[in-house]
Motif scaffolding. Structure first.
Motif, PDB file in Angstrom:
ATOM      1  N   ARG A   1       0.864  -1.183   0.000  1.00  0.00           N
ATOM      2  CA  ARG A   1       0.000   0.000   0.000  1.00  0.00           C
ATOM      3  C   ARG A   1       0.895   1.226   0.000  1.00  0.00           C
ATOM      4  N   PHE A   2       0.612   2.139  -0.897  1.00  0.00           N
ATOM      5  CA  PHE A   2       1.411   3.341  -1.063  1.00  0.00           C
ATOM      6  C   PHE A   2       0.567   4.563  -0.713  1.00  0.00           C
ATOM      7  N   LEU A   3       0.988   5.279   0.306  1.00  0.00           N
ATOM      8  CA  LEU A   3       0.385   6.558   0.630  1.00  0.00           C
ATOM      9  C   LEU A   3       1.072   7.605  -0.237  1.00  0.00           C
ATOM     10  N   CYS A   4       0.304   8.454  -0.879  1.00  0.00           N
ATOM     11  CA  CYS A   4       0.865   9.452  -1.787  1.00  0.00           C
ATOM     12  C   CYS A   4       0.370  10.846  -1.394  1.00  0.00           C
TER      13      CYS A   4
ATOM     14  N   ASN B   1      -3.929   4.516   9.703  1.00  0.00           N
ATOM     15  CA  ASN B   1      -5.348   4.253   9.462  1.00  0.00           C
ATOM     16  C   ASN B   1      -5.590   3.495   8.157  1.00  0.00           C
ATOM     17  N   SER B   2      -4.768   3.775   7.140  1.00  0.00           N
ATOM     18  CA  SER B   2      -4.949   3.142   5.828  1.00  0.00           C
ATOM     19  C   SER B   2      -4.093   1.885   5.666  1.00  0.00           C
TER      20      SER B   2
ATOM     21  N   ILE C   1       1.704  10.140   9.365  1.00  0.00           N
ATOM     22  CA  ILE C   1       1.770   8.896  10.143  1.00  0.00           C
ATOM     23  C   ILE C   1       0.355   8.403  10.465  1.00  0.00           C
ATOM     24  N   GLN C   2      -0.521   9.312  10.851  1.00  0.00           N
ATOM     25  CA  GLN C   2      -1.899   8.946  11.183  1.00  0.00           C
ATOM     26  C   GLN C   2      -2.623   8.361   9.968  1.00  0.00           C
ATOM     27  N   ILE C   3      -2.488   9.007   8.820  1.00  0.00           N
ATOM     28  CA  ILE C   3      -3.139   8.504   7.599  1.00  0.00           C
ATOM     29  C   ILE C   3      -2.561   7.139   7.236  1.00  0.00           C
TER      30      ILE C   3
END
Length: 157
Positions: A23-26, A61-62, A56-58
Motif C-alpha cells: 500500500r502506497f500513501l501518496c 489508518n490506511s 503517520i496517522q493517515i
C-alpha cells in the motif's frame, strides 16, 4: 484500471494506492519550511511536525507501508537554508519507522535537496510507474514509460 486500487482522502489531499500486497500513501507539495508568518520561524517547525504526525496517522489508518512524495518537499527553490536542513531531517526521522520505502519524485522546489536527504529516501527525477499508475510532480514532461499507465497521479497544480 481497477478503481478499488485507489482510495482518496479528500480532506487530507492524500491518495492510497494498493498494488498486490503493498500500500502506497501518496502526498504532494508539502513545502516544508513555509511559514505563513515569516517573522516567526518557529511556527514553521511546529507545522512540519504536525504534518509528519498527520502523514503517520493517515498511514496507520490506511495500513500503508510505503510513501510516495510528489515533489516540492521544501519551500525554498534553489538553495537549502539551515532551517530547511534541520526541518527536513527531523521530518524524515519522524516518519521513517512507519514505512518500508519512501520515494521522492523531485519537484521544482527541490533543488539541491539530495544533499540533505537520508540515504533511505529513493529519489526519482521525473516519475514513477507502479503497476499501471504513473506518479509525477507535474512541472516537467513525463518519461516515456507513462504510456504504460492507465492513470496518472500528479501534484504541482
Amino acid at each position: 484500471m481497477d478503481r478499488r486500487k485507489i482510495s482518496i482522502f479528500y480532506k487530507d489531499a492524500a491518495i492510497v494506492y494498493n498494488l498486490k500486497k503493498e500500500r502506497f500513501l501518496c502526498v504532494a507539495d508539502l513545502h516544508i519550511g513555509y511559514s505563513p508568518t515569516p517573522s516567526f520561524p518557529y511556527h514553521s517547525k511546529r507545522l512540519t511536525m504536525d504534518l509528519a504526525k498527520r502523514i503517520i496517522q493517515i498511514s496507520t489508518n490506511s495500513k500503508s507501508n510505503n510513501l510516495i512524495l510528489l515533489g516540492d518537499i521544501k519551500h525554498t527553490i534553489a538553495r537549502i537554508t539551515r532551517s530547511d536542513d534541520l526541518e527536513i531531517r527531523s521530518f524524515f526521522e519522524e516518519i521513517k519507522p512507519f514505512f518500508k520505502k519512501i520515494y521522492l519524485v523531485l519537484g521544482n522546489h527541490d533543488g539541491s535537496i539530495k544533499t540533505i536527504l537520508p540515504s533511505y529516501v529513493i529519489t526519482i527525477r521525473k516519475g514513477l510507474l507502479l503497476g499501471d499508475v504513473y506518479f509525477m510532480h507535474g512541472h516537467t514532461l513525463p518519461e516515456k514509460e507513462v504510456k504504460k499507465a492507465n492513470l496518472i497521479i500528479m501534484g504541482h497544480l
